[in-house]
Design an enzyme around this catalytic site. Structure first.
Site, PDB file in Angstrom:
ATOM      1  CD  GLU A 238      -2.839  -1.026   2.464  1.00 54.59           C
ATOM      2  OE1 GLU A 238      -2.619  -0.160   3.339  1.00 54.59           O
ATOM      3  OE2 GLU A 238      -3.733  -1.874   2.583  1.00 54.59           O
TER       4      GLU A 238
ATOM      5  CG  ASP B 232      -3.878   8.827   7.719  1.00 56.62           C
ATOM      6  OD1 ASP B 232      -4.054   7.600   7.783  1.00 56.62           O
ATOM      7  OD2 ASP B 232      -3.901   9.472   6.652  1.00 56.62           O
TER       8      ASP B 232
ATOM      9  CE1 TYR C  96      -6.971  -1.629   7.189  1.00 52.26           C
ATOM     10  CE2 TYR C  96      -5.672  -1.163   5.238  1.00 52.26           C
ATOM     11  CZ  TYR C  96      -5.816  -1.152   6.602  1.00 52.26           C
ATOM     12  OH  TYR C  96      -4.817  -0.660   7.401  1.00 52.26           O
TER      13      TYR C  96
END
Length: 263
Positions: free
Chosen positions: A49, A60, A175
């Site tokens: 990734e 994040d 994911y």
């Protein structure tokens, strides 16, 4: 069949789980980042990734945010990230690359031009964390028509009513975000994650890869055992942030990969 599909077929035939890594493109600079990325397959990485630096990375944690800042300050752009993928492809035509980031840089590049350039650079899939399924016509469906997998995130808050919508146009793999919150914020417990993986598997044939908070070979092994593989990002980015030589970063990755592959 994309490189991602081929990789999972290969792993399944070997009875192995996938080890996936995330690194921020251009962190701490283009040349060092490319050296790390080129070394990942030999360190045991099955899928890469590649993070696309962005100024407002809302999902994040501090580790990835700072990596993006370092990359941007060093001059990393979307075009340079695609150039990095193309440079990687000169020596490796089999390891899948997933571009992971936010929609704004792609929108600014132009969707049609981006998909063409990404395909030419050797990108295999996209994870665009701020495009929900309701916006699939924007990028997801065009990406799949262009031959790119569009990988969706499922989380602990994705309930049974929402999950079918999340899975509807997902391809490549799912994911699963093992914790609520931002990247690198907490450590997942395999016993807590296992029922969620089973719940998702009951609704899709796609591989389920689990990430967020995995930092050690033991954690990598534990998570891979209850899923189809494990993703490590922040822990690797922290090694890069500490200024470790590329060889040491790759040794760290190798230990994590060995953990996942023991599962």
């Amino acid at each position: 069949m994309t490189r991602i599909d081929a990789k999972f077929a290969e792993l399944a035939s070997a009875g192995k789980k996938a080890f996936v890594t995330y690194v921020m493109a251009g962190d701490p600079d283009y040349d060092t980042s490319l050296e790390v990325v080129k070394g990942l397959p030999a360190a045991g990485v099955d899928i890469i990734e590649l993070g696309l630096p962005f100024t407002d990375p809302m999902a994040d944690g501090p580790t990835i945010q700072l990596a993006g800042q370092r990359a941007l300050e060093a001059g990393q752009t979307l075009k340079k990230t695609l150039a990095m993928a193309a440079a990687f492809r000169e020596g490796d035509d089999t390891t899948p690359i997933v571009l992971m980031g936010y929609y704004n840089p792609i929108y600014n590049h132009g969707v049609e031009a981006f998909l063409r350039d990404a395909k030419e650079a050797g990108i295999d899939g996209l994870i665009v964390v701020d495009l929900p399924p309701e916006e699939d016509e924007e990028l997801c469906i065009p990406a799949q028509k262009a031959g790119l997998n569009f990988i969706r995130l499922a989380t602990p808050t994705t309930d049974d009513a929402r999950l079918p919508k999340v899975l509807e146009n997902t391809s490549g793999f799912v994911y699963y975000v093992s914790i609520t919150g931002i990247t690198g914020a907490a450590a997942p417990e395999a016993d807590d994650v296992a029922p969620e993986v089973a719940r998702i598997k009951s609704q899709t044939d796609l591989p389920i890869i689990v990430g967020f908070g995995i930092r050690t070979p033991e954690m990598s092994e534990g998570i891979a055992r209850i899923a189809d593989g494990a993703v490590v990002g922040s822990a690797i980015v922290s090694e890069i942030a500490a200024g470790k030589p590329v060889a040491e970063v790759l040794d760290f990755v190798r230990a994590l990969a060995e953990g996942a592959h023991r599962a």
